[in-house]
Design a protein around this motif. Structure first.
Motif, PDB file in Angstrom:
ATOM      1  N   ALA A  17     -68.807 -31.828  -1.679  1.00  0.00           N
ATOM      2  CA  ALA A  17     -68.769 -33.107  -0.971  1.00  0.00           C
ATOM      3  C   ALA A  17     -69.178 -32.938   0.489  1.00  0.00           C
ATOM      4  O   ALA A  17     -69.872 -33.800   1.052  1.00  0.00           O
ATOM      5  CB  ALA A  17     -67.371 -33.713  -1.057  1.00  0.00           C
ATOM      6  N   SER A  18     -68.764 -31.843   1.106  1.00  0.00           N
ATOM      7  CA  SER A  18     -69.163 -31.578   2.490  1.00  0.00           C
ATOM      8  C   SER A  18     -70.674 -31.420   2.594  1.00  0.00           C
ATOM      9  O   SER A  18     -71.307 -31.934   3.527  1.00  0.00           O
ATOM     10  CB  SER A  18     -68.470 -30.307   2.996  1.00  0.00           C
ATOM     11  OG  SER A  18     -67.066 -30.428   2.940  1.00  0.00           O
ATOM     12  N   LEU A  19     -71.260 -30.728   1.640  1.00  0.00           N
ATOM     13  CA  LEU A  19     -72.714 -30.542   1.632  1.00  0.00           C
ATOM     14  C   LEU A  19     -73.429 -31.877   1.459  1.00  0.00           C
ATOM     15  O   LEU A  19     -74.397 -32.178   2.174  1.00  0.00           O
ATOM     16  CB  LEU A  19     -73.089 -29.584   0.503  1.00  0.00           C
ATOM     17  CG  LEU A  19     -74.545 -29.104   0.453  1.00  0.00           C
ATOM     18  CD1 LEU A  19     -74.876 -28.264   1.674  1.00  0.00           C
ATOM     19  CD2 LEU A  19     -74.785 -28.305  -0.827  1.00  0.00           C
ATOM     20  N   ALA A  20     -72.934 -32.703   0.538  1.00  0.00           N
ATOM     21  CA  ALA A  20     -73.553 -34.011   0.300  1.00  0.00           C
ATOM     22  C   ALA A  20     -73.430 -34.904   1.523  1.00  0.00           C
ATOM     23  O   ALA A  20     -74.366 -35.638   1.869  1.00  0.00           O
ATOM     24  CB  ALA A  20     -72.905 -34.675  -0.917  1.00  0.00           C
ATOM     25  N   GLY A  21     -72.289 -34.877   2.204  1.00  0.00           N
ATOM     26  CA  GLY A  21     -72.100 -35.707   3.391  1.00  0.00           C
ATOM     27  C   GLY A  21     -73.057 -35.357   4.503  1.00  0.00           C
ATOM     28  O   GLY A  21     -73.523 -36.229   5.245  1.00  0.00           O
ATOM     29  N   GLY A  22     -73.387 -34.077   4.627  1.00  0.00           N
ATOM     30  CA  GLY A  22     -74.328 -33.667   5.655  1.00  0.00           C
ATOM     31  C   GLY A  22     -75.729 -34.197   5.431  1.00  0.00           C
ATOM     32  O   GLY A  22     -76.506 -34.340   6.381  1.00  0.00           O
ATOM     33  N   PHE A  23     -76.057 -34.528   4.184  1.00  0.00           N
ATOM     34  CA  PHE A  23     -77.374 -35.065   3.858  1.00  0.00           C
ATOM     35  C   PHE A  23     -77.374 -36.587   3.704  1.00  0.00           C
ATOM     36  O   PHE A  23     -78.351 -37.161   3.225  1.00  0.00           O
ATOM     37  CB  PHE A  23     -77.896 -34.434   2.559  1.00  0.00           C
ATOM     38  CG  PHE A  23     -78.292 -33.000   2.694  1.00  0.00           C
ATOM     39  CD1 PHE A  23     -79.370 -32.629   3.492  1.00  0.00           C
ATOM     40  CD2 PHE A  23     -77.591 -31.994   2.034  1.00  0.00           C
ATOM     41  CE1 PHE A  23     -79.737 -31.293   3.629  1.00  0.00           C
ATOM     42  CE2 PHE A  23     -77.955 -30.660   2.154  1.00  0.00           C
ATOM     43  CZ  PHE A  23     -79.033 -30.315   2.956  1.00  0.00           C
ATOM     44  N   ALA A  24     -76.291 -37.266   4.107  1.00  0.00           N
ATOM     45  CA  ALA A  24     -76.180 -38.719   3.943  1.00  0.00           C
ATOM     46  C   ALA A  24     -77.301 -39.451   4.674  1.00  0.00           C
ATOM     47  O   ALA A  24     -77.682 -39.080   5.790  1.00  0.00           O
ATOM     48  CB  ALA A  24     -74.820 -39.196   4.462  1.00  0.00           C
ATOM     49  N   LEU A  25     -77.821 -40.496   4.031  1.00  0.00           N
ATOM     50  CA  LEU A  25     -78.900 -41.297   4.608  1.00  0.00           C
ATOM     51  C   LEU A  25     -78.459 -42.711   4.959  1.00  0.00           C
ATOM     52  O   LEU A  25     -79.156 -43.410   5.696  1.00  0.00           O
ATOM     53  CB  LEU A  25     -80.083 -41.366   3.633  1.00  0.00           C
ATOM     54  CG  LEU A  25     -80.742 -40.031   3.270  1.00  0.00           C
ATOM     55  CD1 LEU A  25     -81.827 -40.250   2.232  1.00  0.00           C
ATOM     56  CD2 LEU A  25     -81.301 -39.345   4.507  1.00  0.00           C
ATOM     57  N   GLU A  26     -77.322 -43.149   4.418  1.00  0.00           N
ATOM     58  CA  GLU A  26     -76.806 -44.494   4.659  1.00  0.00           C
ATOM     59  C   GLU A  26     -75.301 -44.414   4.897  1.00  0.00           C
ATOM     60  O   GLU A  26     -74.654 -43.436   4.496  1.00  0.00           O
ATOM     61  CB  GLU A  26     -77.086 -45.406   3.463  1.00  0.00           C
ATOM     62  CG  GLU A  26     -78.555 -45.624   3.165  1.00  0.00           C
ATOM     63  CD  GLU A  26     -78.760 -46.524   1.964  1.00  0.00           C
ATOM     64  OE1 GLU A  26     -77.749 -47.032   1.428  1.00  0.00           O
ATOM     65  OE2 GLU A  26     -79.923 -46.714   1.550  1.00  0.00           O
ATOM     66  N   PRO A  27     -74.729 -45.460   5.523  1.00  0.00           N
ATOM     67  CA  PRO A  27     -73.277 -45.440   5.749  1.00  0.00           C
ATOM     68  C   PRO A  27     -72.466 -45.229   4.474  1.00  0.00           C
ATOM     69  O   PRO A  27     -71.500 -44.456   4.466  1.00  0.00           O
ATOM     70  CB  PRO A  27     -73.009 -46.819   6.371  1.00  0.00           C
ATOM     71  CG  PRO A  27     -74.284 -47.177   7.056  1.00  0.00           C
ATOM     72  CD  PRO A  27     -75.365 -46.619   6.182  1.00  0.00           C
ATOM     73  N   GLY A  28     -72.883 -45.895   3.394  1.00  0.00           N
ATOM     74  CA  GLY A  28     -72.139 -45.772   2.147  1.00  0.00           C
ATOM     75  C   GLY A  28     -72.132 -44.356   1.607  1.00  0.00           C
ATOM     76  O   GLY A  28     -71.142 -43.915   0.998  1.00  0.00           O
TER      77      GLY A  28
END
Length: 496
Positions: A99-110
């Motif tokens: 989840a930490s890895l995915a959050g670092g690649f976030a492109l939108e607020p959601g």
């Protein structure tokens, strides 16, 4: 050696166990989950600019983690008791890292809010499992006091250093690294736990855990926070706010009903709250968590938005707080043989409240040395004094098969308190600031929030004085073959 208690109250040794490895894993885990509560604070302005968050939506970067963490901790504790603490710990570490890895690649607020929510789910699995392993590995005596001292120091250091780390990463690298920073820590803890932790058989047997109860309490707390946060758009007496809060109350009431009547294994045995140590420690922890989360938020924004300090320098200015918490945690270990846990909770709470009251004197033309440094030292040492004793108190007299759920309950009270405190105190500060945002108006709002935080801490001290029993300090050396069960020893030492 890792010990577990037999039916007769004596300790059974798990072969091949490594107490040093258990302590190292728990230290990394507690540092990581505490870090993720505060590491995003300094980066919030950059996160808002980078992903397009609204002012209200931005708070959900914090709420999404705190609410899923707090709401599902009871299920995590039950799962640790039911399926094995090592297994649940490994699952939580893997989920948290991904989840930490995915959050670092976030492109939108959601995307970021969803990643923070999944981080909370992972933390809800690994935190109670880790604390339960610590409790059973170091069951009594001097080793237990030292182990909880390390736990409390890492807990404190993670929360305090998170602001420093977040500020440096945001200014010199990117806000995305406030998410990426947890990935190597999760991988390190996972490797250590995989190779070095030997878990005994599950301590709880029976039916499947009550997933419905976990969903109800998490949904109820989320709606409660949502209703409070949206009072900046809808008044407290508006139909929208009243309906939201009523539904939240109904969900929480349904949770209590399900726990009392479910045919499955209840998420929490409500009779556990008949233990005054459990009830008092969790009430104390909820109030302290509410005050501390809001204080980090207000002081960080005061430094950046009122005094105009940059993210990295803001993080550095939190360093005295981090060091003070560690010093307070070490002092709590040294005083642990002279003073009862309740006494340390009262002293620590009063010191922290004094620091918060001092913080509330901030001014628009203030400076670090006059408005931040002094209160940081006082509040941080007081906070450090509280951490170890509140954990030890919350698990005192709890049966071995319920240690996991008691640990989860303690963590849950802190996270739920953090989210509720930020919602309520943040809303009060926003109303005080008013529609015209100036440094002076923001200063008034933050000062009010810090004053209310001091009031919460005084309330926590009153809880410690009125709910918790007076006990004697723990003995420096308890016999290793002491066959008297721990609850009996605690009751025997009680004088109140």
């Amino acid at each position: 050696m890792t010990g577990r208690e037999s039916a007769g109250g004596s300790m059974v040794v798990e072969p091949g166990a490594r107490p040093g490895t258990v302590l190292a894993v728990v230290a990394v885990v507690q540092f990581m989950v505490s870090l993720d509560l505060s590491v995003v604070n300094v980066g919030l302005p950059e996160i808002a600019a980078g992903l397009g968050f609204s002012a209200v939506g931005l708070t959900w970067v914090i709420h999404a983690y705190a609410l899923t963490f707090g709401g599902l901790l009871l299920l995590g504790g039950k799962a640790a008791d039911r399926y094995g603490r090592r297994r649940v710990l490994l699952f939580g570490l893997g989920l948290f890292g991904l989840a930490s890895l995915a959050g670092g690649f976030a492109l939108e607020p959601g995307h970021l809010v969803a990643a923070r929510a999944v981080q909370g789910i992972g933390a809800a699995a690994l935190a109670p499992a880790a604390l339960a392993l610590l409790t059973t590995t170091f069951p009594t005596g001097k080793a237990r006091v030292r182990a909880f001292g390390v736990w409390s120091a890492m807990n404190a250091a993670g929360g305090a250093l998170g602001v420093l780390i977040g500020g440096v990463l945001t200014e010199y690298v990117s806000w995305r690294w406030v998410m990426f920073v947890s990935v190597p820590m999760a991988a390190c803890a996972l490797a250590l736990a995989w190779r070095g932790i030997v878990d005994g058989p599950p301590t709880a047997r029976g039916g499947r855990p009550d997933v419905l109860g976990a969903v109800l309490v998490t949904a109820g707390m989320t709606l409660l926070v949502f209703g409070v946060v949206r009072t900046d758009q809808y008044a407290w007496t508006s139909p929208v706010t009243l309906t939201t809060l009523a539904v939240a109350a109904a969900l929480l009431a349904a949770f209590v009903h399900v726990e009392r009547t479910t045919a499955r294994e209840p998420l929490i045995r409500l009779g556990l709250f008949a233990n005054r140590s459990v009830a008092g420690a969790n009430a104390y922890n909820l109030l302290v968590g509410a005050a501390m989360a809001a204080a980090f938020y207000f002081v960080s924004l005061y430094l950046q938005q009122v005094l105009g300090t940059g993210p990295a320098l803001t993080g550095i200015m939190f360093l005295p707080f981090a060091l003070g918490v560690v010093a307070g945690s070490v002092l709590a270990v040294r005083l642990g043989y002279r003073l009862a846990p309740r006494t340390l909770l009262v002293i620590g709470g009063l010191l922290t409240a004094t620091g918060f009251a001092w913080f509330s004197l901030i001014s628009p033309d203030g400076a670090f040395t006059t408005d931040i440094l002094g209160p940081s030292i006082v509040a941080s040492v007081g906070f450090g004094l509280c951490l170890g004793p509140v954990v030890s108190t919350a698990t005192a007299g709890v049966a071995p098969h319920e240690i996991g759920i008691a640990s989860g309950l303690l963590n849950s009270s802190r996270q739920i308190g953090a989210s509720l405190g930020l919602a309520v105190l943040g809303t009060a500060a926003h109303h005080r600031t008013g529609p015209i945002v100036t440094p002076e108006a923001l200063n008034d709002g933050y000062a009010l929030g810090l004053t209310l935080g001091a009031a919460l801490l005084v309330t926590a001290v009153l809880v410690a004085l009125t709910v918790l029993r007076r006990t004697s300090p723990p003995s420096r050396a308890e016999p290793a073959d002491d066959r008297e069960p721990l609850p009996a020893r605690i009751d025997r030492r009680s004088t109140g």
